[in-house]
Enzyme design. Structure first.
Site, short mmCIF file in Angstrom:
data_model
loop_
_atom_site.label_atom_id
_atom_site.label_comp_id
_atom_site.label_asym_id
_atom_site.label_seq_id
_atom_site.Cartn_x
_atom_site.Cartn_y
_atom_site.Cartn_z
CE LYS A 222 -4.18 -1.81 2.06
NZ LYS A 222 -5.15 -1.81 3.28
NE ARG A 256 -8.01 -8.08 1.66
CZ ARG A 256 -7.74 -7.34 0.64
NH1 ARG A 256 -6.55 -6.54 0.77
NH2 ARG A 256 -8.51 -7.47 -0.37
#
Length: 290
Positions: A222, A256
Site C-alpha cells: 500500500k 491479508r
C-alpha cells in the site's frame, strides 16, 4: 476469540495468512489482477500451496479513484471465481471483499463462500449487518470514511484514535444486537488515513485487544509503504513484510496479503520467537557468584 468458519472453529492463537485474489482489471497492484478463469485458478493454487488459509476474492477495486461498477458486474466477477475455486479447492474458506449485501448474499448462499469482508463497515449498504446476521458467517469489520472513490478527501479528525475506537465500539455493539457472533476487526490501514495516521495507529495497535476479537491487518504494497520508502507498489514487498512482522508483535491474527509465501514465513519466525519467550518466562535461573 473463537471464530466459526463453516463449522470449523479457529481460536486465533496461531496467526494465519489470507491471500488476495482480485477479479478486477484495475486493482492498484497490477500483478494481483486475475481476469481469466486460468488466472483465477493459478492464483488460488498459488495461495493454497504457499500456506494461505483463506482466499479473499474482490470484484470491486477499492483503490482511491477506482471505477464504480454496478452490482450485476460485481456479482458476475465474484461468483465466477467462487465457483471455480470451490470446485478445485473445496476445503479452503473463501472471503468476499464487498460492501454490497446482495453480492455477499449471492456468493455465500448460492455459491458457498464463507466470510464477508466489508471495507465500509456497513456504511455503504444499510442491509449489510442484517445480511451478515441472516447468513451466520464471520464478518470482517473495517474502518473507512466515505466511498472508495472519495475516502481520502476527508482526513480531518478531532481525535483520530479516539474516533476510530468509538467507531468500532458502536459497530460491534450493533452487530452483536443483531446476533452476529463472529466478528473480525480490521483497522483499515490506508483507508481514510494520512501517512502519519497509519503509523500512529500501528504503533498503538495493541489497544485493539480490548475488543477481544481477532484482528486483521492489510498493509500489502500500500501507499503507506511505498510513499514512505519513495518506491512503488512493485518494489514494496520488503516494506510490507516489515509491517506484517511488527503487526504480529502487536497482536495481529490475520495478515491479508498479495505475497503469501513471505507472510507465512514472517508468521513462522514470529511464532518461533514467541515460543522461545514463553520458555524463557517459565524457566528459573540460579546464578552462582564467585
Amino acid at each position: 476469540m473463537k471464530i466459526n468458519i463453516n463449522g470449523e472453529l479457529w481460536n486465533g492463537k496461531q496467526p494465519i495468512v489470507m491471500g488476495i485474489l482480485n477479479v478486477t482489471p484495475d486493482s492498484f497492484f497490477a500483478q494481483s489482477r486475475c481476469t481469466s478463469e486460468t488466472a483465477i485458478l493459478k492464483r488460488a493454487e498459488e495461495i493454497v500451496n504457499q500456506g494461505g488459509k483463506i482466499i479473499d476474492i474482490g470484484g470491486y477495486s477499492s483503490r482511491p479513484g477506482c471505477a464504480d461498477i454496478d452490482e450485476k458486474e460485481e456479482i458476475s466477477r465474484v461468483t465466477t471465481a467462487v465457483k471455480l475455486i470451490k470446485k478445485e479447492f473445496p476445503y479452503i474458506p473463501l472471503s468476499i471483499d464487498t460492501f454490497r449485501s446482495n453480492v455477499a448474499k449471492v456468493a455465500i448462499k448460492d455459491f458457498g463462500a464463507e466470510i464477508i469482508n466489508d471495507i465500509s463497515g456497513g456504511n455503504l449498504d444499510p442491509k449489510m449487518f442484517e445480511t451478515a446476521a441472516e447468513l451466520k458467517v464471520p464478518y470482517i469489520l473495517m474502518h473507512m470514511r466515505g466511498t472508495p472513490q472519495e475516502m481520502n478527501k476527508d482526513l480531518n479528525y478531532e481525535d483520530f484514535k479516539k474516533e476510530i475506537f468509538v467507531y468500532f465500539a458502536e459497530k460491534i455493539n450493533q452487530l452483536r444486537l443483531l446476533g452476529v457472533n463472529d466478528i473480525i476487526v480490521d483497522p483499515g490501514f490506508g483507508f481514510s488515513k494520512t501517512l502519519e495516521h497509519n503509523y500512529e495507529l500501528l504503533d498503538d495497535m495493541e489497544l485493539f485487544s480490548a475488543f477481544k476479537l481477532p484482528i486483521l491487518v492489510g498493509f500489502s504494497r500500500k501507499r503507506m509503504v511505498w510513499q514512505l520508502l519513495e518506491k512503488n507498489p512493485e518494489e514494496s514487498l520488503n516494506g510490507t513484510t516489515v509491517l506484517n512482522t511488527i503487526s504480529l508483535q502487536k497482536g495481529a491474527n490475520i495478515l491479508r496479503v498479495h505475497d503469501v509465501k513471505e507472510a507465512v514465513e514472517a508468521v513462522k519466525i514470529h511464532e518461533k520467537m514467541k515460543s522461545c519467550s514463553t520458555k524463557k518466562e517459565n524457566t528459573s535461573y540460579s546464578y552462582i557468584y564467585y
